[in-house]
Write an enzyme that holds these catalytic residues in place. Structure first.
Site, PDB file in Angstrom:
ATOM      1  N   GLY B 212       0.814  -1.208   0.000  1.00  9.16           N
ATOM      2  CA  GLY B 212       0.000   0.000   0.000  1.00  9.16           C
ATOM      3  C   GLY B 212       0.847   1.256   0.000  1.00  9.16           C
ATOM      4  O   GLY B 212       0.549   2.229  -0.689  1.00  9.16           O
ATOM      5  N   GLU B 231      -6.173   0.944   3.028  1.00  6.15           N
ATOM      6  CA  GLU B 231      -6.380   0.316   4.344  1.00  6.15           C
ATOM      7  C   GLU B 231      -5.266  -0.712   4.422  1.00  6.15           C
ATOM      8  O   GLU B 231      -5.244  -1.677   3.663  1.00  6.15           O
ATOM      9  CB  GLU B 231      -7.777  -0.308   4.388  1.00  6.15           C
ATOM     10  CG  GLU B 231      -8.195  -0.739   5.772  1.00  6.15           C
ATOM     11  CD  GLU B 231      -8.061  -2.230   5.936  1.00  6.15           C
ATOM     12  OE1 GLU B 231      -6.941  -2.676   6.257  1.00  6.15           O
ATOM     13  OE2 GLU B 231      -9.058  -2.935   5.734  1.00  6.15           O
ATOM     14  N   CYS B 268      -7.710  -8.185   8.546  1.00  2.00           N
ATOM     15  CA  CYS B 268      -7.022  -6.940   8.944  1.00  2.00           C
ATOM     16  C   CYS B 268      -7.365  -6.626  10.388  1.00  2.00           C
ATOM     17  O   CYS B 268      -6.668  -5.853  11.031  1.00  2.00           O
ATOM     18  CB  CYS B 268      -7.436  -5.739   8.111  1.00  2.00           C
ATOM     19  SG  CYS B 268      -8.299  -6.087   6.609  1.00  2.00           S
TER      20      CYS B 268
END
Lengths: 486, 486
Positions: B212, B231, B268
């Site tokens: 990310g 995220e 997550c």
């Protein structure tokens, strides 16, 4: 008067940010009504010092007295508007979704509200020494959100920054805000260090594209990137339809000259380019601008940048100089240049560069349907203005073009003068800003410094009062996704 | 089954984004009710294909059937929730401030609403092949906002991505959404190019911190930076107070084991670290985890990353291995490690690194007041969980600690299982996300793909219908800053 403030040392900056971080949870925990009281106390202190502050602003920013007084009035109005926002409470975006076994996916009791981000670094702007500087919109909205503020003073008005900060700090202390919730730092390196300091949680900035981009790059390349709310640059195009020019061309061009030269053209919302039909009579506009007196620019750096930009524009083979502004002992008088639509489309990068100061470009177009091609070369804008008639066939498409590239679309008016109100947007896609989903003027500017937190299955006495059953603080809340009510 | 999809070429990607950009104004102009109908058609198409899609998901993601079915159900529920949000209309945040000569600063008529950003690139996640992938939350909220979507398929489930995309595209076409409003691309380089493509206006991403961050860095270093909603990662700490452990320790640790091993620890929101008082009996937890069967991980890359992370944790001098999970032909069985509070505070960077897979860390503490020191070493989190008693003296401080670092604070429950509801926040400060002011789950996720536009003095017939007097579309609006009403 223009005494350079001493550069804040790295050790001093670190101490300032530590005090801000220590103050953050205490300040966030102050009830919104007390933060509102503190903002009003700041506004009162600044209004009470108007006769002290205005001469300093005049001397440092080279603006006339009336401008300085009205800008200070706008600044304290803004502080009080945020106090109203705090008391109204909808800014918290409180939501309650009670547990629901029939919801379709598992749904425990979840309750949400917005909380402050933490210490915010604000960069004062050169061109608005009050409204976008020490106690300006970024500071007011961050303080309203519950965030401590560290202002990096603009070198163009160091003394005004210092006196304003002293008043803010004293007013906050009188309101029992925690120590360290507001501070002023100075110096180029201190500004860069403040953006990269690990305790800084967000940045507000108003200024040039190169300056803002350099700081944005620092903010996003931190080990832990932080939001950077930069309001950078815009040429604020104005489209005048053939029908509007025919019906009231003279009045439009008169209004244009006034808006373009306001504050010596040193507004982020200065209309920098106006599109008029081929054959439109420009004599009155030329005479009007040529007759306007020279006015001083903000400082030498702005004057040099303006001269460079204007020279490049004037030297461009696709432009013609209609009014050649002069530099006198009194400052700069306005310049006006002209090009045509095809040239603009071909050389858009050169011709649509922001030229911060008293210069504007007239673009003549052959067929008004072709104005829509400008949408393909315009970068993000703070504003797009359309002068048209209600039954103008091209008007809907021009307004849609405006909405597609800008944060504000103005009809038969001027972009300068940003109303401080709830529905205002002072923002737009890059390079107008670095955060297109936000505004730096208006009550929703507070959002920039808040983030949502959801409480799941937390018992009543342990919930923030804003989220408890019975709504003891009477804040507007959405229950089960309905409209907010108290 | 795990057939690698062919890499999208630069020319194909460019064509896809051009079609998306061409579709953008047409799709944005569709009435919200029609976009709602399109989202429901997509949901119906996916539900109708459950028996085709679930076996593909099982084969590619190595999840059991029940998990795949419930995840698809969550996905279509989410699409329908956004359809409801569109019909309700408050997401537009429409505001009207009529002209007011007594306002304190000049105030013309200004009216505001949110408009879509334009083409959005969505990166599918490995661990939620339905709910955070092709037709998952990012795609659903972007489509709801009025933005075309280009999905970069996750290489872990290429066939599911293709079949899902085919169904989405067909359902959108049946709903008369413009061609090009949804597309699927494949390949690592195509993903990078999609982030830097000039027509891309925002990115949604769910995945690892390194992956990310690399894409975030591309998005923010573009000539025109764009919002990147990533995220990334979280260890989701769980604090168990001494009183809670005394009152119901066994049940808490049983719940913990279930949450930590759900989906083989590949959530997550997996609780990766649990704080328990010194002397707490861990035998039952150890037996529970040691008895759990091995389960396959998502793919080889995840398995290798997990093995590396677990080996580092196990080899750390400050940890002790309580349960040593094994790799078998069936996958990985859970691991449990232990350390103490002082060691955690000293080696927080090593010991609080996310270990994506079936491993968790127990931290024993001597005095529960000292748990507050953990706030000083925790990075941004998706969730913080507290197990306590209502009259626990430390509970308010632990909840406040949670709210200061996380997007969601859970009481006497578990962070896995994110309710799809209005008040949900699935977000948090970096590295939990790259955009702390937003959520990727819940109805406010739509905000990520919208920006405000203000219309100043625009005549009635030229205003968007949402902002006209009389409110012909009956959307909730705030007038003069009051609460929204129709």
């Amino acid at each position: 008067m223009n005494t350079e403030a001493p550069e804040t040392t790295p050790e001093e900056l670190d101490a300032v940010l530590r005090r801000a971080a220590d103050a953050a949870p205490l300040y966030a925990a102050l009830p919104a009504a007390e933060r509102a009281r503190a903002l009003r106390a700041v506004a009162d202190a600044l209004d009470g010092a108007v006769d002290e502050l205005v001469p300093v602003a005049m001397a440092e920013a080279h603006y006339p007295e009336a401008r300085c007084r009205s800008e200070l009035g706008r600044t304290t109005f803004q502080l009080r508007l945020f106090a109203d926002v705090l008391e109204e409470g909808e800014y918290l975006e409180a939501m309650i979704d009670p547990a629901d076994p029939d919801w379709g996916t598992p749904r425990p009791d979840v309750r949400r509200l917005l909380v402050p981000l933490g210490p915010v670094v604000v960069f004062g702007a050169s061109n608005f020494p009050f409204a976008f500087s020490t106690a300006g919109g970024d500071s007011a909205s961050a303080l309203a959100a519950g965030c401590p503020v560290v202002v990096k003073a603009h070198p163009g008005h160091p003394e005004l920054a210092r006196r304003t900060a002293d008043l803010v700090i004293a007013a906050l202390a009188d309101s029992e805000a925690p120590e360290g919730v507001f501070a002023l730092v100075s110096g180029f390196e201190a500004g860069r260090r403040a953006v990269t300091h690990p305790l800084t949680r967000a940045v507000g900035f108003t200024g040039s594209i190169p300056g803002g981009r350099a700081l944005y790059d620092l903010a996003v390349s931190r080990p832990e990137p932080i939001p950077f709310y930069g309001e950078l640059g815009s040429v604020n195009p104005v489209f005048v339809t053939r029908a509007a020019m025919g019906a009231r061309g003279e009045g439009i061009l008169e209004g244009y000259a006034g808006s373009a030269t306001m504050g010596s053209g040193q507004f982020c919302t200065k209309p920098g380019v106006v599109f008029v039909p081929e054959g439109a009579k420009l004599d009155a506009l030329v005479d009007d601008l040529a007759a306007r007196a020279a006015a001083p620019l903000l400082n030498d750096r702005v004057a040099e940048g303006f001269a460079r930009g204007l020279d490049a524009l004037a030297a461009h083979p696709a432009t013609e100089v209609l009014v050649s502004g002069e530099e006198t002992g009194q400052g700069r008088s306005p310049s006006l240049l002209r090009t045509d639509l095809d040239s603009l489309l071909e050389h858009s990068e050169d011709l649509l560069a922001e030229c911060f100061g008293p210069a504007t470009l007239v673009v003549t177009y052959p067929d008004e349907r072709r104005l829509l091609e400008v949408g393909g070369v315009l970068r993000g804008q703070l504003t797009v203005t359309v002068h048209g008639e209600e039954d103008d066939p091209v008007a809907p498409a021009l307004l849609a073009l405006g909405a597609s590239v800008a944060g504000r679309v103005v009809w038969n008016g001027w972009p300068t003068g940003v109303a401080v109100t709830h529905a205002m947007t002072h923002g737009g896609p890059y390079p107008a800003t670095t955060a297109p989903s936000h505004t730096s003027v208006g009550s929703t500017a507070i959002r920039r410094f808040l983030r949502p937190v959801t409480y799941q299955s937390v018992p009543q006495p342990l919930l923030p009062p804003e989220l408890r059953d019975g709504n003891p603080l009477a804040v507007p809340r959405r229950v089960n996704g309905g409209l907010p009510s108290e």
